[in-house]
Design a protein around this motif. Structure first.
Motif, short mmCIF file in Angstrom:
data_model
loop_
_atom_site.label_atom_id
_atom_site.label_comp_id
_atom_site.label_asym_id
_atom_site.label_seq_id
_atom_site.Cartn_x
_atom_site.Cartn_y
_atom_site.Cartn_z
N GLY A 46 -5.48 -22.39 45.89
CA GLY A 46 -5.71 -23.61 45.14
C GLY A 46 -4.97 -24.78 45.75
O GLY A 46 -3.98 -24.61 46.46
N THR A 214 -5.95 -23.75 36.60
CA THR A 214 -5.20 -22.88 37.51
C THR A 214 -5.31 -21.45 37.01
O THR A 214 -4.99 -21.17 35.85
N ASP A 253 -7.59 -27.07 41.07
CA ASP A 253 -7.04 -25.78 40.64
C ASP A 253 -5.79 -25.46 41.46
O ASP A 253 -5.73 -25.76 42.66
#
Length: 296
Positions: A46, A214, A253
């Motif tokens: 991410g 996330t 994310d």
């Protein structure tokens, strides 16, 4: 989601795990503890992660083992939860030896859930999560770090996320995953060809609020991985996110995958590392689906 065997990260010998969940069900903390130590690694696909002690997972770091992992809600404020995990481990005499001192090594990562609750987990909540840790199965659903999780925000109609787990046997070793699913993307089950949450964008622009996601994963195994091999497994395990989250690894994310090996013995061969990594990806993908399927 009952099963005849342990499907959580504690299916691996040498692992304890526990949750703390706020009474409003809007945030929480999840921990995995390794009282005898574990070789750790991380892969961060991410682009917006929040972490602590990530450097301790570098193969060249002096501390060769970690003693816990901490996942927390509360965005960057939640990194303070790792203080409580350290306090719990230190009270048990667990940690990296520096003279007469024992310093627990506890990498941590956080997810964003501030839109569903104002509470930010800190040291006290991390201590409670660590104190609750056992070798028994870890509860699934909207608990711990995933209590306030949501998914499919990309569609503009967020749906509940959650915490899921899964374990597999590979050549006599155990591989397991626990995942807090809080994704921008929709959730897809490739084995059934069905959307679990959200749906395809069909070329349309992102319509949801792009902030605040996330997905965090912990993979455990008793295969004797050194830290370099654990890093390969972490990278392979991230494929489980890409199989189930659409889109995955976006600029918004902070997806993070930890790996911890409690195994002893000579490091395994590359083809065995590949088998462990493939199983880790399956465990992560399945854990994501279970985490979004409702209470465990």
């Amino acid at each position: 989601m009952s099963s005849d065997h342990n499907l959580s990260v504690t299916a691996v010998p040498g692992v304890e795990a526990g949750h703390w969940t706020h009474h409003t069900g809007t945030t929480g903390v999840t921990v995995a503890l390794f009282p005898e130590g574990a070789r750790g690694a991380v892969h961060v696909p991410g682009s917006a992660p929040g972490g602590r002690e990530i450097g301790a997972l570098d193969p060249g770091h002096l501390a060769g083992e970690i003693h816990g992992l901490c996942l927390s809600g509360g965005s960057a404020f939640g990194l303070a939860a790792a203080d409580g995990v350290m306090k719990h481990l230190a009270s048990r005499g667990i940690g990296f030896a520096v003279g007469e001192h024992r310093i627990p090594i506890v990498p941590a990562a956080i997810l964003f859930d501030l839109d569903v609750g104002a509470m930010k987990p800190g040291s006290a909540e991390g201590l409670l999560a660590a104190a609750s840790a056992t070798t028994g199965p870890l509860r699934e659903g909207r608990v711990g770090a995933a209590a306030g999780a949501t998914v499919a925000k990309v569609t503009g109609a967020p749906e509940p996320g959650g915490f899921g787990g899964w374990s597999e046997k590979v050549d006599g070793w155990t591989v397991a995953a626990g995942v807090a699913v809080n994704a921008l993307g929709s959730v897809y089950d490739p084995s059934r060809g069905e959307w679990v949450a959200g749906g395809p964008l069909n070329g349309e622009p992102i319509v949801g609020d792009w902030r605040g996601q996330t997905t965090l994963a912990i993979v455990t195994t008793d295969a004797p991985l050194d830290r370099a091999a654990a890093g390969i497994v972490a990278k392979m395990a991230a494929a489980g996110l890409a199989r189930t989250l659409y889109p995955a690894f976006t600029p918004f994310d902070g997806d993070t995958v930890f790996v911890a090996s409690t195994g002893v013995g000579a490091p395994i061969e590359p083809r065995d590392i590949a088998a462990i990594g493939a199983a880790a990806a399956k465990c992560v993908a399945t854990a994501i689906l279970r985490g979004c399927a409702g209470p465990g």
